[in-house]
Design a protein around this motif. Structure first.
Motif, mmCIF file in Angstrom:
data_model
loop_
_atom_site.group_PDB
_atom_site.id
_atom_site.type_symbol
_atom_site.label_atom_id
_atom_site.label_comp_id
_atom_site.label_asym_id
_atom_site.label_seq_id
_atom_site.Cartn_x
_atom_site.Cartn_y
_atom_site.Cartn_z
ATOM 1 N N THR A 1 61.013 -19.253 22.760
ATOM 2 C CA THR A 1 60.599 -17.998 23.413
ATOM 3 C C THR A 1 61.071 -16.760 22.657
ATOM 4 N N LYS A 60 58.674 -15.042 20.366
ATOM 5 C CA LYS A 60 57.580 -14.298 21.000
ATOM 6 C C LYS A 60 56.174 -14.720 20.557
ATOM 7 N N ARG A 103 54.133 -16.478 22.243
ATOM 8 C CA ARG A 103 53.248 -16.336 23.401
ATOM 9 C C ARG A 103 52.599 -14.953 23.423
ATOM 10 N N GLU A 104 53.385 -13.943 23.078
ATOM 11 C CA GLU A 104 52.837 -12.571 23.055
ATOM 12 C C GLU A 104 51.829 -12.400 21.931
ATOM 13 N N LYS A 105 52.135 -13.023 20.791
ATOM 14 C CA LYS A 105 51.220 -12.936 19.650
ATOM 15 C C LYS A 105 49.854 -13.540 19.983
#
Ligand code: AMP
Length: 177
Positions: free
Chosen positions: A158, A161, A163-165
């Motif tokens: 996590t 990041k 997931r944000e990408k």
């Protein structure tokens, strides 16, 4: 080891190797999970149960560990598996995409006739790190007009990041670190 009841029970099957493949990387070694018959099938069943009613046409996976997860998951879903490989490995004509890794960079390829418009696809891999590999794979898939239903991982780092990408694409991982 004890029996598996919840997804968190899988955590003890993933071995952490400090400073591999270079200093500062805490490598999540899934070979210990794969080697345990119960942990391997439990992990794949957790993923398969999530997608079994989603009408998935193909699982797309990136070499090499991704193939191990993707092929058994595809079999369980009654789907095909599409291979995404490093440059120069696939035999027929390819589309390609360059991307950055947590350590280094590479170019990924997919056969030009691998997918078609509206195919329903999930991407499966072992570990989501920076998300560079998954994002390049999404670009390859959406280039056909196919639909990325979700990206699925055994584990997600996590703090990197990924997931944000990958937003707005959906990410699912069994374990978070
Ligand atoms: P990334 O493109 O940064 O999300 O990296 C994804 C790929 O690199 C995955 O297919 C993983 O197999 C591998 N990877 C990156 N970092 C790690 C790590 N810390 N532990 C295990 N595998 C990793």
């Amino acid at each position: 080891m004890n029996s598996l009841k919840t997804v968190e029970d899988l955590r003890r099957y993933i071995r952490e190797i400090k400073d591999f493949p270079k200093k500062g990387i805490n490598f999540k070694d899934i070979t210990t999970l794969l080697a345990d018959a119960k942990a391997f099938s439990f992990a794949i069943d957790m993923l398969a149960n999530r997608y079994v009613k989603e009408g998935i046409d193909y699982v797309v996976s990136v070499e090499a560990r991704g193939f191990i997860i993707g092929s058994v998951l595809a079999y369980r879903l009654g789907a095909g598996i599409i291979l995404v490989r490093k440059q120069g490995k696939l035999p027929a004509k390819c589309n390609y995409k360059s991307y950055d890794l947590e350590y280094g960079s590479a170019t990924l390829e997919i056969h030009k006739d691998a997918l078609k418009e509206k195919d329903r696809v999930i991407i499966a891999d072992d570990v989501l790190a920076t998300g560079g590999t998954a994002l390049a794979t999404i670009d390859l898939i959406t280039g056909f007009g196919a639909i990325v239903v979700e990206t699925a991982f055994l584990a997600e780092l996590t703090f990197l990041k990924g997931r944000e990408k990958l937003k707005p694409y959906a990410v699912f991982s069994l374990l978070s670190y």
